[in-house]
Design a protein around this motif. Structure first.
Motif, PDB file in Angstrom:
ATOM      1  N   ASN A  41     -14.727  21.285   0.763  1.00  0.00           N
ATOM      2  CA  ASN A  41     -13.361  21.332   0.237  1.00  0.00           C
ATOM      3  C   ASN A  41     -13.016  22.737  -0.274  1.00  0.00           C
ATOM      4  O   ASN A  41     -11.945  23.267   0.024  1.00  0.00           O
ATOM      5  N   ASP A  42     -13.920  23.331  -1.032  1.00  0.00           N
ATOM      6  CA  ASP A  42     -13.686  24.679  -1.542  1.00  0.00           C
ATOM      7  C   ASP A  42     -13.523  25.685  -0.406  1.00  0.00           C
ATOM      8  O   ASP A  42     -12.639  26.545  -0.447  1.00  0.00           O
ATOM      9  N   TYR A  43     -14.362  25.572   0.598  1.00  0.00           N
ATOM     10  CA  TYR A  43     -14.289  26.491   1.732  1.00  0.00           C
ATOM     11  C   TYR A  43     -12.983  26.292   2.504  1.00  0.00           C
ATOM     12  O   TYR A  43     -12.342  27.267   2.925  1.00  0.00           O
ATOM     13  N   ALA A  44     -12.579  25.038   2.684  1.00  0.00           N
ATOM     14  CA  ALA A  44     -11.349  24.743   3.423  1.00  0.00           C
ATOM     15  C   ALA A  44     -10.118  25.304   2.711  1.00  0.00           C
ATOM     16  O   ALA A  44      -9.121  25.627   3.354  1.00  0.00           O
ATOM     17  N   LYS A  45     -10.194  25.434   1.404  1.00  0.00           N
ATOM     18  CA  LYS A  45      -9.071  25.992   0.640  1.00  0.00           C
ATOM     19  C   LYS A  45      -9.002  27.511   0.754  1.00  0.00           C
ATOM     20  O   LYS A  45      -7.923  28.089   0.687  1.00  0.00           O
ATOM     21  N   GLN A  46     -10.138  28.177   0.896  1.00  0.00           N
ATOM     22  CA  GLN A  46     -10.147  29.637   0.890  1.00  0.00           C
ATOM     23  C   GLN A  46     -10.138  30.260   2.288  1.00  0.00           C
ATOM     24  O   GLN A  46      -9.575  31.328   2.480  1.00  0.00           O
ATOM     25  N   GLY A  51      -3.099  32.479   9.551  1.00  0.00           N
ATOM     26  CA  GLY A  51      -2.278  32.753   8.383  1.00  0.00           C
ATOM     27  C   GLY A  51      -2.183  31.635   7.357  1.00  0.00           C
ATOM     28  O   GLY A  51      -1.396  31.727   6.421  1.00  0.00           O
ATOM     29  N   ARG A  52      -2.994  30.573   7.491  1.00  0.00           N
ATOM     30  CA  ARG A  52      -2.984  29.491   6.503  1.00  0.00           C
ATOM     31  C   ARG A  52      -4.403  28.975   6.277  1.00  0.00           C
ATOM     32  O   ARG A  52      -5.270  29.121   7.144  1.00  0.00           O
ATOM     33  N   PRO A  53      -4.642  28.368   5.121  1.00  0.00           N
ATOM     34  CA  PRO A  53      -5.984  27.814   4.857  1.00  0.00           C
ATOM     35  C   PRO A  53      -6.329  26.727   5.877  1.00  0.00           C
ATOM     36  O   PRO A  53      -5.451  25.943   6.266  1.00  0.00           O
ATOM     37  N   ILE A  54      -7.581  26.692   6.297  1.00  0.00           N
ATOM     38  CA  ILE A  54      -7.962  25.688   7.303  1.00  0.00           C
ATOM     39  C   ILE A  54      -7.828  24.271   6.760  1.00  0.00           C
ATOM     40  O   ILE A  54      -7.693  23.315   7.520  1.00  0.00           O
ATOM     41  N   GLY A  55      -7.846  24.127   5.447  1.00  0.00           N
ATOM     42  CA  GLY A  55      -7.666  22.810   4.840  1.00  0.00           C
ATOM     43  C   GLY A  55      -6.279  22.235   5.064  1.00  0.00           C
ATOM     44  O   GLY A  55      -6.055  21.042   4.846  1.00  0.00           O
ATOM     45  N   SER A  56      -5.344  23.051   5.500  1.00  0.00           N
ATOM     46  CA  SER A  56      -3.990  22.551   5.769  1.00  0.00           C
ATOM     47  C   SER A  56      -3.893  21.917   7.154  1.00  0.00           C
ATOM     48  O   SER A  56      -2.896  21.263   7.456  1.00  0.00           O
ATOM     49  N   PHE A  57      -4.915  22.092   7.981  1.00  0.00           N
ATOM     50  CA  PHE A  57      -4.895  21.504   9.321  1.00  0.00           C
ATOM     51  C   PHE A  57      -5.342  20.042   9.254  1.00  0.00           C
ATOM     52  O   PHE A  57      -6.285  19.693   8.542  1.00  0.00           O
ATOM     53  N   GLN A  58      -4.665  19.225  10.027  1.00  0.00           N
ATOM     54  CA  GLN A  58      -4.906  17.788   9.974  1.00  0.00           C
ATOM     55  C   GLN A  58      -6.360  17.418  10.300  1.00  0.00           C
ATOM     56  O   GLN A  58      -6.929  16.529   9.669  1.00  0.00           O
ATOM     57  N   SER A 112     -23.324  16.029   4.984  1.00  0.00           N
ATOM     58  CA  SER A 112     -24.000  17.305   5.222  1.00  0.00           C
ATOM     59  C   SER A 112     -23.601  17.882   6.576  1.00  0.00           C
ATOM     60  O   SER A 112     -23.312  19.073   6.699  1.00  0.00           O
ATOM     61  N   ARG A 113     -23.566  17.040   7.578  1.00  0.00           N
ATOM     62  CA  ARG A 113     -23.175  17.492   8.915  1.00  0.00           C
ATOM     63  C   ARG A 113     -21.705  17.914   8.947  1.00  0.00           C
ATOM     64  O   ARG A 113     -21.348  18.912   9.568  1.00  0.00           O
ATOM     65  N   ALA A 114     -20.865  17.149   8.267  1.00  0.00           N
ATOM     66  CA  ALA A 114     -19.442  17.496   8.222  1.00  0.00           C
ATOM     67  C   ALA A 114     -19.228  18.801   7.467  1.00  0.00           C
ATOM     68  O   ALA A 114     -18.376  19.614   7.856  1.00  0.00           O
ATOM     69  N   CYS A 115     -19.994  19.030   6.420  1.00  0.00           N
ATOM     70  CA  CYS A 115     -19.895  20.278   5.663  1.00  0.00           C
ATOM     71  C   CYS A 115     -20.221  21.465   6.559  1.00  0.00           C
ATOM     72  O   CYS A 115     -19.514  22.479   6.547  1.00  0.00           O
ATOM     73  N   ILE A 116     -21.271  21.334   7.336  1.00  0.00           N
ATOM     74  CA  ILE A 116     -21.638  22.400   8.272  1.00  0.00           C
ATOM     75  C   ILE A 116     -20.526  22.589   9.302  1.00  0.00           C
ATOM     76  O   ILE A 116     -20.168  23.716   9.645  1.00  0.00           O
ATOM     77  N   GLN A 117     -19.937  21.497   9.763  1.00  0.00           N
ATOM     78  CA  GLN A 117     -18.862  21.595  10.744  1.00  0.00           C
ATOM     79  C   GLN A 117     -17.652  22.321  10.159  1.00  0.00           C
ATOM     80  O   GLN A 117     -17.056  23.170  10.817  1.00  0.00           O
ATOM     81  N   VAL A 118     -17.278  22.001   8.921  1.00  0.00           N
ATOM     82  CA  VAL A 118     -16.132  22.663   8.288  1.00  0.00           C
ATOM     83  C   VAL A 118     -16.397  24.159   8.138  1.00  0.00           C
ATOM     84  O   VAL A 118     -15.508  24.982   8.332  1.00  0.00           O
ATOM     85  N   HIS A 119     -17.626  24.507   7.816  1.00  0.00           N
ATOM     86  CA  HIS A 119     -17.987  25.923   7.660  1.00  0.00           C
ATOM     87  C   HIS A 119     -18.116  26.645   9.001  1.00  0.00           C
ATOM     88  O   HIS A 119     -18.225  27.870   9.034  1.00  0.00           O
TER      89      HIS A 119
END
Length: 169
Positions: A41-46, A51-58, A112-119
């Motif tokens: 979550n923290d990574y997706a925000k930063q 031009g936008r945080p990846i956390g804004s993508f569906q 854990s796997r999803a965290c790696i995927q988000v990163h």
């Protein structure tokens, strides 16, 4: 040959210690599920892309939402196991502990796997601890019984319960 030792407990005490150990491991797995969600979550925000945080993508929102749901289900199961261990009259201790270990193990592994995927590619590097959580989950998954072992325990427990009540009508 090993020398004959002094017996310090019986089979019932060994079973109780095994249940307590499995509940503690479920708590550790819950912690992994929580921390990997926080990291993702923290990574997706930063992290920005286009031009936008990846956390804004569906797609990322769905991954994070699934992680949150898994974490909360694991929390409920781990807390229920702890409460049942403290007061066995509220429910079946073995079923509660097996449910917690199974649920928390799945949550930790998938989060854990999803965290790696988000990163992305960074998730596999030494700069981020995401891969450590996945490796810790692999180890904890086999401590005090695997997820499959606990699923079998729950299955046997349910068959006994159904048999006591004459089956499902």
């Amino acid at each position: 040959r090993l020398p004959r030792g002094e017996r310090i407990a019986d089979a019932a005490r060994a079973r109780q210690l095994w249940l307590e150990g499995a509940a503690l491991v479920a708590g550790q797995l819950l912690g992994i599920a929580e921390e990997t969600l926080t990291m993702a979550n923290d990574y997706a925000k930063q992290r920005e892309q286009f031009g936008r945080p990846i956390g804004s993508f569906q797609a990322i929102k769905h991954i994070l939402a699934d992680m949150f749901v898994r974490q909360e289900v694991a929390r409920a199961a781990a807390y229920a196991a702890g409460a049942t261990l403290d007061d066995p009259e509220v429910g079946d201790v073995a079923r509660a502990v097996s449910s917690a270990k199974l649920t928390a193990g799945e949550a930790a592994m998938k989060n854990s796997r999803a965290c790696i995927q988000v990163h992305g590619g960074m998730g596999f590097t030494w700069e981020l601890p995401a891969h450590f959580y996945l490796k810790r989950t692999w180890v904890l998954e086999s401590v005090f019984g695997t997820g499959d072992d606990h699923a079998d325990r729950i299955d046997k427990n349910l068959h006994v319960a159904v048999g006591q009540f004459g089956g499902i009508q």
